[in-house]
Design a protein around this motif. Sequence first.
Motif, PDB file in Angstrom:
ATOM      1  N   ALA A  83      -4.771   0.277   4.524  1.00 30.16           N
ATOM      2  CA  ALA A  83      -3.942  -0.747   4.747  1.00 30.16           C
ATOM      3  C   ALA A  83      -4.458  -1.702   5.541  1.00 30.16           C
ATOM      4  O   ALA A  83      -4.345  -2.875   5.547  1.00 30.16           O
ATOM      5  CB  ALA A  83      -2.718  -0.292   5.425  1.00 30.16           C
ATOM      6  N   VAL A 106       1.092  -1.209   0.056  1.00 32.60           N
ATOM      7  CA  VAL A 106      -0.051  -0.100  -0.063  1.00 32.60           C
ATOM      8  C   VAL A 106       0.906   1.203   0.055  1.00 32.60           C
ATOM      9  O   VAL A 106       1.483   1.473   0.934  1.00 32.60           O
ATOM     10  CB  VAL A 106      -0.909   0.000   1.177  1.00 32.60           C
ATOM     11  CG1 VAL A 106      -2.135   1.437   1.281  1.00 32.60           C
ATOM     12  CG2 VAL A 106      -1.686  -1.207   1.152  1.00 32.60           C
ATOM     13  N   LEU A 157      -0.949  -3.122  -8.433  1.00 28.53           N
ATOM     14  CA  LEU A 157      -1.645  -2.299  -7.585  1.00 28.53           C
ATOM     15  C   LEU A 157      -2.653  -1.764  -8.275  1.00 28.53           C
ATOM     16  O   LEU A 157      -2.664  -1.457  -9.314  1.00 28.53           O
ATOM     17  CB  LEU A 157      -0.531  -1.166  -6.903  1.00 28.53           C
ATOM     18  CG  LEU A 157       0.639  -1.480  -6.335  1.00 28.53           C
ATOM     19  CD1 LEU A 157       1.336  -0.057  -5.865  1.00 28.53           C
ATOM     20  CD2 LEU A 157       0.575  -2.439  -5.338  1.00 28.53           C
ATOM     21  N   THR A 192       1.462  -6.409   5.076  1.00 31.15           N
ATOM     22  CA  THR A 192       1.415  -5.565   3.919  1.00 31.15           C
ATOM     23  C   THR A 192       2.838  -4.635   4.028  1.00 31.15           C
ATOM     24  O   THR A 192       2.962  -3.937   5.245  1.00 31.15           O
ATOM     25  CB  THR A 192       0.182  -4.822   3.486  1.00 31.15           C
ATOM     26  OG1 THR A 192       0.553  -3.962   2.419  1.00 31.15           O
ATOM     27  CG2 THR A 192      -0.205  -3.795   4.608  1.00 31.15           C
ATOM     28  N   GLY A 211      -2.398  -4.898  -3.873  1.00 30.65           N
ATOM     29  CA  GLY A 211      -2.190  -3.452  -2.817  1.00 30.65           C
ATOM     30  C   GLY A 211      -2.763  -2.348  -3.662  1.00 30.65           C
ATOM     31  O   GLY A 211      -3.590  -2.435  -4.782  1.00 30.65           O
ATOM     32  N   LEU A 226      -9.436  -4.054  -2.754  1.00 31.63           N
ATOM     33  CA  LEU A 226      -8.099  -5.001  -2.442  1.00 31.63           C
ATOM     34  C   LEU A 226      -8.427  -6.518  -2.421  1.00 31.63           C
ATOM     35  O   LEU A 226      -7.565  -7.239  -2.372  1.00 31.63           O
ATOM     36  CB  LEU A 226      -7.627  -4.508  -1.259  1.00 31.63           C
ATOM     37  CG  LEU A 226      -7.081  -3.055  -1.459  1.00 31.63           C
ATOM     38  CD1 LEU A 226      -6.541  -2.772   0.022  1.00 31.63           C
ATOM     39  CD2 LEU A 226      -6.385  -2.737  -2.519  1.00 31.63           C
ATOM     40  N   ALA A 228     -11.908   0.378   0.226  1.00 30.47           N
ATOM     41  CA  ALA A 228     -10.682  -0.379   0.242  1.00 30.47           C
ATOM     42  C   ALA A 228     -10.814  -2.073   0.312  1.00 30.47           C
ATOM     43  O   ALA A 228     -10.225  -2.839  -0.551  1.00 30.47           O
ATOM     44  CB  ALA A 228      -9.679  -0.115   1.222  1.00 30.47           C
ATOM     45  N   SER A 255      -4.120   9.374   1.237  1.00 33.14           N
ATOM     46  CA  SER A 255      -2.740   8.928   2.192  1.00 33.14           C
ATOM     47  C   SER A 255      -2.302  10.120   2.724  1.00 33.14           C
ATOM     48  O   SER A 255      -1.318  10.053   3.520  1.00 33.14           O
ATOM     49  CB  SER A 255      -1.556   8.541   0.953  1.00 33.14           C
ATOM     50  OG  SER A 255      -1.184   9.534   0.026  1.00 33.14           O
TER      51      SER A 255
END
Length: 252
Positions: A248, A9, A210, A40, A231, A224, A220, A238
Amino acid sequence: MAVQIKPLVAGNWKMNGLKAALGEFSKLCEHASADLAAATDLMICPPATLLGAMAASAQETAISVGGQDCHMAEKGAHTGDISAEMLADSGAVAVIVGHSERRADHGETDDTVAAKAQAAWRAGLGAIICVGETEAERKAGKAIEVVSGQLAGSVPVGATADNTVIAYEPVWAIGTGLTPTAEDVREMHESIRKTLAARFKEHGEGMRILYGGSVKPANAAELLAVPNVNGALVGGASLKADDFLGIAAAYG
């Protein structure tokens, strides 16, 4: 037996962040648990002005730091540019190349992106190579054709699971709040995996792919969990430690 791939991530801060933002990064480092780090890999790609300070702050933590772009040359008369060696010297472990904003705003071609990926390897950095279609290309039914062409032109010979990450970012979903359906993502990532495996064999089977494009804590887990999504490349979310860790946490 399917290849086991540890997800990544990565956060792309883009042209955001002054020195005051180092506090948010410190919060991220403090709250990234050992369990999450075991599940991760975590990376932030800040503006170059913050990279050295962040790399120093991240020592002995679960967070690594990367660059957002590099020049293909090691050094020289390239005012305003930054070489991969300079990024590595500042503490970066990887660099994003070929982001759609670089392709659009600076006219970067697949050949340019490939040269930058090779520069990253030369400096001992991993290359996070971005690909993705525009809204017009998707509506025309050319999404897979466009991305396959970008992969062919942007990923150099010598790419391995250790030195290269592919980031699929549908251009129309970056910063718009729009996201493809899980089925759209599955179809594209499956196509990317097949393309990589055909060209790079076992390296392509193990390369991380990703997903990026309006990834946030609320979506997410669904995105994911899609097969061949290894990822996320996260933009705006972020910038806040809680949001990044919330994404994450889909793996934790």
